[in-house]
Design an enzyme around this catalytic site. Structure first.
Site, PDB file in Angstrom:
ATOM      1  CE  LYS A  37      73.870  14.740  42.368  1.00 18.52           C
ATOM      2  NZ  LYS A  37      73.359  14.741  40.979  1.00 18.52           N
ATOM      3  CG  ASP A  64      69.514  14.457  42.936  1.00 19.21           C
ATOM      4  OD1 ASP A  64      68.282  14.607  42.933  1.00 19.21           O
ATOM      5  OD2 ASP A  64      70.232  14.620  41.924  1.00 19.21           O
ATOM      6  CE  LYS A  66      67.210  14.068  39.366  1.00 17.89           C
ATOM      7  NZ  LYS A  66      68.551  13.743  39.882  1.00 17.89           N
ATOM      8  CG  ASP A  69      56.839   3.925  43.750  1.00 18.83           C
ATOM      9  OD1 ASP A  69      55.680   3.457  43.669  1.00 18.83           O
ATOM     10  OD2 ASP A  69      57.875   3.272  43.522  1.00 18.83           O
ATOM     11  CB  THR A 128      69.421  20.491  33.608  1.00 14.62           C
ATOM     12  OG1 THR A 128      70.189  19.373  34.078  1.00 14.62           O
ATOM     13  CG2 THR A 128      69.009  21.347  34.780  1.00 14.62           C
ATOM     14  NE  ARG A 220      79.083  15.627  34.064  1.00  9.08           N
ATOM     15  CZ  ARG A 220      78.132  15.315  33.211  1.00  9.08           C
ATOM     16  NH1 ARG A 220      78.348  14.402  32.285  1.00  9.08           N
ATOM     17  NH2 ARG A 220      76.959  15.906  33.273  1.00  9.08           N
TER      18      ARG A 220
END
Length: 245
Positions: A37, A64, A66, A69, A128, A220
């Site tokens: 990603k 990613d 997002k 607009d 999330t 992570r």
């Protein structure tokens, strides 16, 4: 008949918080990884060239960014993203039907112009990091979190998008409403013993897949592990055990 996905096909490693050289060095040490990603931090720092660098290593790209607009701007962004070889591209479902429709069309056109297969656009539902209380108090949204996610996922499906991004908590409900091949890509994955950090609605890899997720985004717990290769292998093992049960 389509072959079942391998654990590596189902895991997307998030290269968040890395510079270009760090990301390339990191991923070169994990030859079993199939998907990565590229999010806002890495893309803003390194530009679209990092996508070419990663693809040269045989990696598949989940871009990613997002996008959210007006329709024309989203369409232009998705056309360019598709031409860079991104196979999964995120857009915010709350941009609305017109923006989603135009983004989907433009992405297919952008890929075709350079001889690539059309990417899947994934609609972001509710991040999330949000919970029910904040959704109501900060955004004045009276819907339950689950209802909000389902509403936005339905908007994405009606617009012809290939799937959506949701937390693992909403996966089972969405899978009942949207069977495969509609993809449900889930961040907020935390293997046993991993810290939650800024994620709220989390689940283990096996539990998320059992609930109906298509692919899992993990950052992570792998990228900041003492031994990232071992952490990745541990996630794959958990998925393999699930498939054997």
């Amino acid at each position: 008949m389509t072959s079942p996905l391998t654990p590596a096909d189902q895991l997307i490693i998030a290269l968040d918080g890395m510079e270009r050289a760090e990301a390339l060095a990191f991923i070169s040490k994990l030859p079993e990884v199939s998907w990565v990603k590229v999010g806002l931090e890495l893309f803003v720092s390194a530009g679209p060239e990092v996508l070419a660098d990663l693809r040269e290593q045989g990696l598949r790209i989940f871009l990613d960014l997002k996008f959210h607009d007006i329709p024309a701007t989203m369409a232009g962004a998705c056309r360019r993203a598709a031409s860079f070889g991104a196979e999964l591209i995120t857009v915010h479902a709350c941009a609305g039907r017109a923006a989603l429709d135009e983004a989907q069309t433009a992405a297919c056109e952008g890929a075709a112009e350079v001889g690539l297969s059309a990417p899947r656009l994934l609609a972001v539902t509710v991040l999330t990091s949000w919970d029910q209380k904040r959704l109501a108090n900060e955004l004045c949204i009276p819907q339950s979190l689950q209802a909000r996610v389902e509403w936005l996922a339905e908007l994405a499906a009606e617009s012809g998008l290939g799937g959506c991004v949701c937390s693992p908590w909403e996966v089972s409900g969405l899978r009942r409403l949207h069977p495969s091949p509609f993809e449900l890509v889930t961040p907020g994955i935390r293997p046993s013993g991993a810290e939650l950090a800024d994620q709220v609605r989390v689940m283990s890899p096996a539990a998320a897949l059992n609930a109906g997720a298509s692919r899992l985004v993990i950052g992570r717990p792998i990228t900041r592990a003492v031994d990232p290769a071992e952490a990745f292998a541990r996630c794959c093992f958990e998925i393999e055990q699930r498939q054997l049960d």
